[in-house]
Design an enzyme around this catalytic site. Structure first.
Site, short mmCIF file in Angstrom:
data_model
loop_
_atom_site.label_atom_id
_atom_site.label_comp_id
_atom_site.label_asym_id
_atom_site.label_seq_id
_atom_site.Cartn_x
_atom_site.Cartn_y
_atom_site.Cartn_z
N SER A 1 19.03 34.05 -34.24
CA SER A 1 18.19 35.04 -34.92
C SER A 1 18.94 36.35 -35.12
O SER A 1 18.88 36.95 -36.19
CB SER A 1 16.90 35.31 -34.13
OG SER A 1 16.19 34.11 -33.95
N GLN B 1 21.41 24.67 -37.01
CA GLN B 1 21.12 23.26 -36.76
C GLN B 1 22.33 22.36 -36.99
O GLN B 1 22.44 21.29 -36.40
CB GLN B 1 19.97 22.77 -37.65
CG GLN B 1 18.61 23.32 -37.26
CD GLN B 1 18.12 22.80 -35.91
OE1 GLN B 1 18.46 21.69 -35.48
NE2 GLN B 1 17.33 23.60 -35.21
N CYS C 1 8.39 27.99 -33.73
CA CYS C 1 7.85 29.33 -33.96
C CYS C 1 6.51 29.27 -34.67
O CYS C 1 5.68 30.15 -34.52
CB CYS C 1 8.80 30.13 -34.83
SG CYS C 1 10.49 29.62 -34.69
N SER D 1 24.17 29.12 -32.80
CA SER D 1 23.52 29.46 -31.55
C SER D 1 23.85 28.42 -30.48
O SER D 1 23.86 27.22 -30.76
CB SER D 1 22.01 29.50 -31.79
OG SER D 1 21.33 29.77 -30.58
N GLY D 2 24.09 28.88 -29.26
CA GLY D 2 24.51 27.99 -28.17
C GLY D 2 23.49 26.95 -27.76
O GLY D 2 23.82 25.79 -27.53
C1 PLP Z 1 16.78 27.88 -33.69
C2 PLP Z 1 17.15 28.38 -35.03
C3 PLP Z 1 17.41 29.74 -35.26
C4 PLP Z 1 17.23 30.77 -34.17
O1 PLP Z 1 18.21 30.68 -33.18
P1 PLP Z 1 17.96 31.41 -31.77
O2 PLP Z 1 19.27 31.26 -31.07
O3 PLP Z 1 16.86 30.67 -31.11
O4 PLP Z 1 17.63 32.82 -32.06
C5 PLP Z 1 17.79 30.14 -36.51
N1 PLP Z 1 17.94 29.25 -37.51
C6 PLP Z 1 17.71 27.94 -37.35
C7 PLP Z 1 17.93 27.00 -38.49
C8 PLP Z 1 17.31 27.46 -36.11
O5 PLP Z 1 17.07 26.15 -35.96
#
Ligand code: PLP
Length: 395
Positions: free
Chosen positions: A73, A180, A326, A200-201
């Site tokens: 995010s 993703q 979400c 994202s990790g």
């Molecule tokens: C999970 C997700 C996010 C957010 O990532 P966070 O690390 O949870 O903030 C953003 N974009 C996509 C496509 C996601 O699947």
């Protein structure tokens, strides 16, 4: 014993044991601040740099193009807001799609309030952006195209290379939310002309609270967090060293197992899809049949309410989702399912199952059986279904 089948890997994943193990010493032994000058901190500093290298090479990027953040995010917010601000003098028009994650969509809406104009592209029935519409949407004042690599709800993989080429030909900055896709499918930022990329990790068996934004050398972008000189003065704050180490370990693991893992997940995914489509009437698979993430399955069951379906699946020990985490809990149907053209009542009866390589064929059979049974029960209680059956019989 009640079983527990976790099928919500698009929401988050289990932190891999080797990731946790790699992180531990950086809490208890090598806890120095990487910015400190004494010898004791050199281990933390080296760990940040080594893991930055690992992550950069997974993308075909240079180490100095990787900026650590607190997650997907933040990376999306940074890329879009800062690019908008930095390129404002050239124009105030941004292009995105209707099926982005809310971290992108809500950031775009925020910018609209600040005087930017945003075009939200339609997608086709499989959830892919239409390239001719993208070309048509480009204007002289377009400064940014932000389109996700693969969708978190329906798994569809976008024609990223083609989008990158269009952006490049038109000298427009291209950002992609690859949260993703990263770690699941091969990504190369040069081949796809990607200027900025979010990851994202915790979506690839790494820890939560750590992510990165890739920013191509030469892209003018403002600092997101002002303060110390960390991350080349673009993102201040003491580095999350254990998180960075864990993320690096997760990326190493994801890259080295990618092919084998994808093959296994595709087999499980296709088994589940085929079984449900064969055994449950009035069901539809959402997203492209084959051009989708290896671990994503998304169905819409007619005459069924998604929330009830989720609760009853949960009673059988199956953790699934009705859309993105979400929006679960809100009664609006998923914006992604509406964008691929599903009517409200069908979008409402949706179920997302996202697998991991540890799942088994036997579990997929159990899930398909559970879905069949629960959908049957829910339909038997549905006046709409009763009506439908009566009308069908009268024909
Ligand atoms: C999970 C997700 C996010 C957010 O990532 P966070 O690390 O949870 O903030 C953003 N974009 C996509 C496509 C996601 O699947």
């Amino acid at each position: 014993m009640k079983r527990s089948i976790y099928l919500d890997n698009a929401a988050t994943t289990k932190t891999a044991p080797e990731v946790v193990e790699a992180m531990l010493p950086y809490f208890t032994e090598f806890y120095g601040n990487p910015s400190s000058v004494y010898e004791f901190a050199s281990k933390s500093k080296a760990a940040v740099s080594e893991n930055r290298d690992i992550i950069a090479s997974a993308l075909g990027a240079k180490d100095k193009e990787i900026y650590f953040t607190a997650g997907g995010s933040e990376s999306d917010n940074w890329a879009i807001k800062a690019a908008a601000e930095a390129y404002e003098s050239k124009g105030k028009h941004i292009i995105t799609s209707k099926i982005e994650h809310h971290a992108v969509l809500h950031t775009c809406e925020y910018l609209e309030k600040k005087g930017f104009e945003v075009t939200y592209l339609d997608v086709d029935e499989d959830g892919a952006v239409k390239l001719d519409e993208l070309r048509k949407a480009i204007r002289p004042d377009t400064i940014l195209i932000t389109i996700m690599y693969a969708n978190n709800e329906i798994g569809t993989i976008q024609p990223i290379k083609e989008i990158g080429e269009i952006a490049h030909e038109n000298k427009i900055l291209f950002h992609t939310d690859a949260v993703q896709a990263f770690g699941q499918i091969p990504i190369n930022v040069d081949e796809c002309h990607i200027d900025m990329l979010s990851a994202s990790g915790h979506k690839l068996n790494g820890p939560k609270g750590i992510g990165f934004l890739y920013i191509r050398t030469g892209v003018k972008i403002r600092s997101f967090i002002h303060g110390g000189g960390q991350e080349r003065s673009r993102r201040a704050g003491t580095e999350n060293v254990p998180g960075i180490v864990g993320f690096g370990e997760a990326v190493k693991r994801a890259v080295s197992t990618m092919e084998e893992r994808a093959a296994k997940e595709i087999e499980l995914r296709d088994h589940l899809i085929e079984k449900v489509l064969a055994e449950v009437p009035y069901v539809r698979l959402n997203g492209h049949r084959t051009n989708r993430l290896p671990n994503n399955v998304n169905f819409s069951f007619r005459f069924v309410e998604g929330e009830s379906l989720l609760i009853m699946m949960d009673m059988k020990g199956i953790s699934a989702s009705s859309g993105s985490a979400c929006t679960s809990g809100s009664l609006d149907p998923s914006h992604v399912l509406l964008a691929i053209g599903l009517p409200h009542e069908i979008a409402h009866g949706s179920l997302r199952l996202t697998l991991c390589e540890e799942n088994t064929v036997e579990e997929m059979d159990f899930v398909a059986e559970a879905a069949k049974e629960i959908v049957g029960k829910l339909r038997n209680m549905s006046p709409l279904y009763e009506d439908f059956v009566k009308r069908a019989a009268a024909k």
